[in-house]
Design an enzyme around this catalytic site. Structure first.
Site, PDB file in Angstrom:
ATOM      1  N   HIS A 100       0.864  -1.186   0.000  1.00 23.79           N
ATOM      2  CA  HIS A 100       0.000   0.000   0.000  1.00 23.79           C
ATOM      3  C   HIS A 100       0.898   1.232   0.000  1.00 23.79           C
ATOM      4  O   HIS A 100       1.937   1.234   0.660  1.00 23.79           O
ATOM      5  CB  HIS A 100      -0.904   0.011   1.246  1.00 23.79           C
ATOM      6  CG  HIS A 100      -2.077   0.924   1.108  1.00 23.79           C
ATOM      7  ND1 HIS A 100      -1.986   2.273   1.326  1.00 23.79           N
ATOM      8  CD2 HIS A 100      -3.361   0.672   0.744  1.00 23.79           C
ATOM      9  CE1 HIS A 100      -3.174   2.828   1.107  1.00 23.79           C
ATOM     10  NE2 HIS A 100      -4.016   1.891   0.749  1.00 23.79           N
TER      11      HIS A 100
ATOM     12  N   ASP B 290      -7.869  -5.555  -0.630  1.00 24.32           N
ATOM     13  CA  ASP B 290      -8.289  -6.339  -1.797  1.00 24.32           C
ATOM     14  C   ASP B 290      -7.948  -7.819  -1.674  1.00 24.32           C
ATOM     15  O   ASP B 290      -8.547  -8.657  -2.362  1.00 24.32           O
ATOM     16  CB  ASP B 290      -7.657  -5.752  -3.074  1.00 24.32           C
ATOM     17  CG  ASP B 290      -8.219  -4.369  -3.367  1.00 24.32           C
ATOM     18  OD1 ASP B 290      -7.441  -3.462  -3.700  1.00 24.32           O
ATOM     19  OD2 ASP B 290      -9.437  -4.193  -3.213  1.00 24.32           O
TER      20      ASP B 290
HETATM   21  C1  SDX Z   1      -6.110   0.026  -3.163  1.00 28.28           C
HETATM   22  O1  SDX Z   1      -4.454   4.488  -1.982  1.00 28.28           O
HETATM   23  C2  SDX Z   1      -5.434   3.875  -1.466  1.00 28.28           C
HETATM   24  O2  SDX Z   1      -5.900   4.226  -0.401  1.00 28.28           O
HETATM   25  C3  SDX Z   1      -5.977   2.706  -2.289  1.00 28.28           C
HETATM   26  C4  SDX Z   1      -6.965   1.796  -1.592  1.00 28.28           C
HETATM   27  C5  SDX Z   1      -8.304   2.475  -1.344  1.00 28.28           C
HETATM   28  O3  SDX Z   1      -9.026   2.038  -0.433  1.00 28.28           O
HETATM   29  O4  SDX Z   1      -8.648   3.376  -2.148  1.00 28.28           O
HETATM   30  O5  SDX Z   1      -6.420   1.357  -0.357  1.00 28.28           O
HETATM   31  C6  SDX Z   1      -7.298   0.569  -2.440  1.00 28.28           C
HETATM   32  O6  SDX Z   1      -5.868   0.412  -4.283  1.00 28.28           O
HETATM   33  C7  SDX Z   1      -5.187  -0.913  -2.442  1.00 28.28           C
HETATM   34  C8  SDX Z   1      -3.931  -1.322  -3.303  1.00 28.28           C
HETATM   35  C9  SDX Z   1      -4.365  -2.372  -4.314  1.00 28.28           C
HETATM   36  N1  SDX Z   1      -3.271  -2.658  -5.245  1.00 28.28           N
HETATM   37  C10 SDX Z   1      -2.581  -3.824  -5.199  1.00 28.28           C
HETATM   38  O7  SDX Z   1      -2.768  -4.715  -4.355  1.00 28.28           O
HETATM   39  C11 SDX Z   1      -1.571  -3.975  -6.329  1.00 28.28           C
HETATM   40  C12 SDX Z   1      -0.255  -4.569  -5.788  1.00 28.28           C
HETATM   41  N2  SDX Z   1       0.344  -3.555  -4.924  1.00 28.28           N
HETATM   42  C13 SDX Z   1       1.273  -2.702  -5.530  1.00 28.28           C
HETATM   43  O8  SDX Z   1       1.379  -2.560  -6.859  1.00 28.28           O
HETATM   44  C14 SDX Z   1       1.774  -1.573  -4.630  1.00 28.28           C
HETATM   45  O9  SDX Z   1       1.962  -2.072  -3.376  1.00 28.28           O
HETATM   46  C15 SDX Z   1       0.939  -0.311  -4.590  1.00 28.28           C
HETATM   47  C16 SDX Z   1       0.637   0.190  -5.953  1.00 28.28           C
HETATM   48  C17 SDX Z   1      -0.328  -0.572  -3.855  1.00 28.28           C
HETATM   49  C18 SDX Z   1       1.739   0.737  -3.836  1.00 28.28           C
HETATM   50  O10 SDX Z   1       2.896   0.871  -4.522  1.00 28.28           O
HETATM   51  P1  SDX Z   1       3.992   2.031  -4.263  1.00 28.28           P
HETATM   52  O11 SDX Z   1       3.765   2.735  -2.996  1.00 28.28           O
HETATM   53  O12 SDX Z   1       4.058   2.848  -5.513  1.00 28.28           O
HETATM   54  O13 SDX Z   1       5.284   1.194  -4.057  1.00 28.28           O
HETATM   55  P2  SDX Z   1       6.226   0.769  -5.231  1.00 28.28           P
HETATM   56  O14 SDX Z   1       5.438   0.263  -6.405  1.00 28.28           O
HETATM   57  O15 SDX Z   1       7.174   1.895  -5.448  1.00 28.28           O
HETATM   58  O16 SDX Z   1       6.980  -0.494  -4.607  1.00 28.28           O
HETATM   59  C19 SDX Z   1       8.023  -0.303  -3.632  1.00 28.28           C
HETATM   60  C20 SDX Z   1       8.751  -1.638  -3.605  1.00 28.28           C
HETATM   61  C21 SDX Z   1       9.163  -2.102  -5.007  1.00 28.28           C
HETATM   62  O17 SDX Z   1      10.297  -2.932  -4.834  1.00 28.28           O
HETATM   63  P3  SDX Z   1      11.719  -2.382  -5.415  1.00 28.28           P
HETATM   64  O18 SDX Z   1      11.502  -2.089  -6.880  1.00 28.28           O
HETATM   65  O19 SDX Z   1      12.004  -1.122  -4.583  1.00 28.28           O
HETATM   66  O20 SDX Z   1      12.673  -3.515  -5.149  1.00 28.28           O
HETATM   67  O21 SDX Z   1       7.873  -2.657  -3.106  1.00 28.28           O
HETATM   68  C22 SDX Z   1       7.674  -3.623  -4.133  1.00 28.28           C
HETATM   69  C23 SDX Z   1       8.046  -2.966  -5.442  1.00 28.28           C
HETATM   70  O22 SDX Z   1       8.432  -3.943  -6.399  1.00 28.28           O
HETATM   71  N3  SDX Z   1       6.259  -3.960  -4.134  1.00 28.28           N
HETATM   72  C24 SDX Z   1       5.771  -5.184  -4.338  1.00 28.28           C
HETATM   73  C25 SDX Z   1       4.399  -5.069  -4.218  1.00 28.28           C
HETATM   74  N4  SDX Z   1       4.069  -3.795  -3.947  1.00 28.28           N
HETATM   75  C26 SDX Z   1       5.229  -3.109  -3.904  1.00 28.28           C
HETATM   76  N5  SDX Z   1       6.402  -6.353  -4.611  1.00 28.28           N
HETATM   77  C27 SDX Z   1       5.600  -7.442  -4.750  1.00 28.28           C
HETATM   78  N6  SDX Z   1       4.252  -7.407  -4.648  1.00 28.28           N
HETATM   79  C28 SDX Z   1       3.622  -6.238  -4.384  1.00 28.28           C
HETATM   80  N7  SDX Z   1       2.287  -6.226  -4.281  1.00 28.28           N
END
Ligand code: SDX
Length: 382
Positions: free
Chosen positions: A268, A319
Site C-alpha cells: 500500500h 483487496d
Molecule cells: C487500493 O491508496 C489507497 O488508499 C488505495 C486503496 C483504497 O481504499 O482506495 O487502499 C485501495 O488500491 C489498495 C492497493 C491495491 N493494489 C494492489 O494490491 C496492487 C499490488 N500492490 C502494488 O502494486 C503496490 O503495493 C501499490 C501500488 C499498492 C503501492 O505501490 P507504491 O507505494 O508505488 O510502491 P512501489 O510500487 O514503489 O513499490 C516499492 C517496492 C518495489 O520494490 P523495489 O523495486 O524497490 O525492489 O515494493 C515492491 C516494489 O516492487 N512492491 C511489491 C508489491 N508492492 C510493492 N512487490 C511485490 N508485490 C507487491 N504487491
C-alpha cells in the site's frame, strides 16, 4: 524552474498533501496508519453500522439517528430504479465487455436522466441528492447488467431488503443468508472511503474545474479499474486460482517473489504496517469459509501472506481478503471491482461535494525533460 519554489518533484505525488479533508483520516492516532471516517475508527464502525449508516455519515457529516436513517433508507429504496434507456443499452453492449467499463458508461447515462442534471455544479443540496441516487442506482446497474449478460431474467429490487442483501438478491435471485448479508455489508462499509486514493483524487481534480458530480464519478470509476488500485481484488483472486491448492502455496509464492512478481492484494502506498481493513475482512472470510464448508482458499492464502510479509515486508491490503469473500458469495470475479466502486461512490461523492464547497482549481506543474529549444526546419530540410 529553480528559485520559483517549483523544484520539488515527488514521483506519483508520494507524500504530497494535495487537499485538506474532514471526511477520512488514514494517519491513525500515532501516525502508523489507521482509518477513521469523520472521526470514527473503522474498527469501531465495522460490524456496528450498516452501509446505509456509513453512506449517511460521509454525505451528511454524522451517523444518522433512527428517524434520519429511516428517511435516508426510504430515499435510497425509492431511487433504486434505473432508466429504461440504460437497461436497453445493457442488452446491446456485448456480453464480453468488462462490468467496470459498463459501470463507467452507466454513470454517464444515469447523469442524462437525473432530475438535478441542470443544477449548478456548486449546488450542495442538489449534489447530495445526486449522490444518494447514484448510491442506489449503481448497485442496481451492476446487478441488472450481470443478469442481462448471463441471459437471466431481471430480479427486481426488494424494499424488504437492505442495500447489501438487495444487491445479492438482484444478482443471484435469492436473499442471502444472514452471515453472507453481514459479511457483504461489512465489505461495503470498509470499501466506502479512503482519503485521497487515486480514484478519489481523480474525482476531486474533475470537480475542481467546476465540472459536475457525475463527470467526477465517471473519472473515478475509470481510475479505480486499474490493477494497482481497485482492480487488484479481481487480480488477487487470480493469484489464489493460479496456486490452486494449499500444497502448492509455499513454493508458488517463493518462485513468484524470486521472479520479482508483483503480488496483487499486497502492499500500500500509505499503510506500511498493515491495512486495518484486511485484518477485519480476514475474520469474515473464515466465517464464510465455514458456512460454505470449504476452507481451501483460507489455507492457500495463509502461506502466501506469511511469505510476502516475511520476504517483502508487505502486508495484505483490503483487496486480498475481499477477493475470497466475494468468491464465497458466488460472485463472478469481474464483479469484484464494480462492487468496490458501488461502495466507494459515497466516499467519492462526499469528496466531490467537499471540493465544490471550498474549491480551488487543481493544477500541479511538470518538470520539463524534453528536447532543448530548436528551430523548425521546412519539410524539404527535415
Ligand atoms: C487500493 O491508496 C489507497 O488508499 C488505495 C486503496 C483504497 O481504499 O482506495 O487502499 C485501495 O488500491 C489498495 C492497493 C491495491 N493494489 C494492489 O494490491 C496492487 C499490488 N500492490 C502494488 O502494486 C503496490 O503495493 C501499490 C501500488 C499498492 C503501492 O505501490 P507504491 O507505494 O508505488 O510502491 P512501489 O510500487 O514503489 O513499490 C516499492 C517496492 C518495489 O520494490 P523495489 O523495486 O524497490 O525492489 O515494493 C515492491 C516494489 O516492487 N512492491 C511489491 C508489491 N508492492 C510493492 N512487490 C511485490 N508485490 C507487491 N504487491
Amino acid at each position: 524552474m529553480s528559485g520559483t519554489g517549483l523544484d520539488e518533484y515527488h514521483p506519483g505525488l508520494e507524500g504530497v498533501i494535495a487537499n485538506e479533508t474532514a471526511i477520512a483520516n488514514i494517519e491513525g492516532t500515532d501516525g502508523a496508519g489507521g482509518l477513521e471516517y469523520r472521526g470514527y475508527r473503522i474498527e469501531d464502525l465495522a460490524g456496528r453500522v450498516s452501509y446505509e449508516e456509513t453512506a449517511f455519515l460521509l454525505l451528511h457529516g454524522d451517523l444518522p439517528n433512527p428517524g434520519q436513517l429511516a428517511e435516508f433508507d426510504r430515499r435510497l429504496k425509492a431511487a433504486r430504479a434505473i432508466p429504461d434507456a440504460l437497461l436497453t443499452l445493457f442488452k446491446q453492449i456485448p456480453p464480453h465487455v468488462h462490468p467496470m467499463d459498463v459501470l463507467r458508461t452507466s454513470v454517464s447515462v444515469l447523469a442524462h436522466f437525473d432530475p438535478d442534471v441542470d443544477a449548478a455544479p456548486t449546488d450542495h443540496a442538489a449534489n447530495v441528492r445526486k449522490a444518494e441516487r447514484l448510491t442506489a442506482q449503481m448497485a442496481t446497474a451492476v446487478a441488472y447488467r450481470e443478469r442481462v449478460r448471463k441471459g437471466l431474467p431481471l430480479v427486481a429490487p426488494r424494499d424488504d431488503l437492505d442495500h447489501a442483501a438487495n444487491f445479492l438478491s438482484m444478482v443471484s435471485g435469492k436473499a442471502p443468508s444472514e452471515t453472507m448479508r453481514e459479511a457483504f455489508d461489512l465489505s461495503l462499509v470498509l470499501y466506502t472511503e479512503h482519503e485521497l486514493n487515486a480514484s478519489t483524487f481523480s474525482a476531486r481534480v474533475t470537480a475542481s474545474t467546476l465540472s459536475d458530480l457525475h463527470s467526477a464519478i465517471v473519472a473515478a470509476v475509470g481510475t479505480l479499474k486499474g490493477p494497482l488500485h481497485g482492480g487488484a481484488n479481481e487480480e488477487a483472486w487470480k493469484v489464489l486460482e493460479q496456486v490452486g491448492s494449499p500444497d502448492n502455496a509455499e513454493q508458488w509464492i517463493k518462485d513468484a517473489l524470486a521472479r520479482k512478481e508483483r503480488i496483487m492484494g499486497f502492499g500500500h502506498r500509505v499503510y506500511k504496517h498493515g491495512d486495518p481493513r484486511a485484518a477485519i475482512l480476514k475474520r469474515s472470510c473464515a466465517a464464510l469459509a465455514k458456512e460454505v464448508g470449504d476452507d481451501r482458499w483460507e489455507r492457500i492464502a495463509e502461506p502466501i501472506e506469511r511469505e510476502v510479509t516475511a520476504q517483502k515486508h508487505l502486508p495484505p491490503n483490503v483487496d486480498w481478503p475481499s477477493a475470497r469473500l466475494y468468491h464465497y458469495m458466488g460472485l463472478d470475479i469481474d464483479l469484484y471491482t464494480p462492487i468496490f466502486a458501488m461502495a466507494r461512490v459515497a466516499g467519492w461523492a462526499a469528496h466531490v461535494i467537499e471540493q465544490l464547497d471550498h474549491n480551488r482549481l487543481m493544477r500541479p506543474r511538470a518538470r520539463y525533460i524534453g528536447p532543448p529549444l530548436r528551430e523548425v526546419q521546412p519539410i524539404g530540410k527535415r
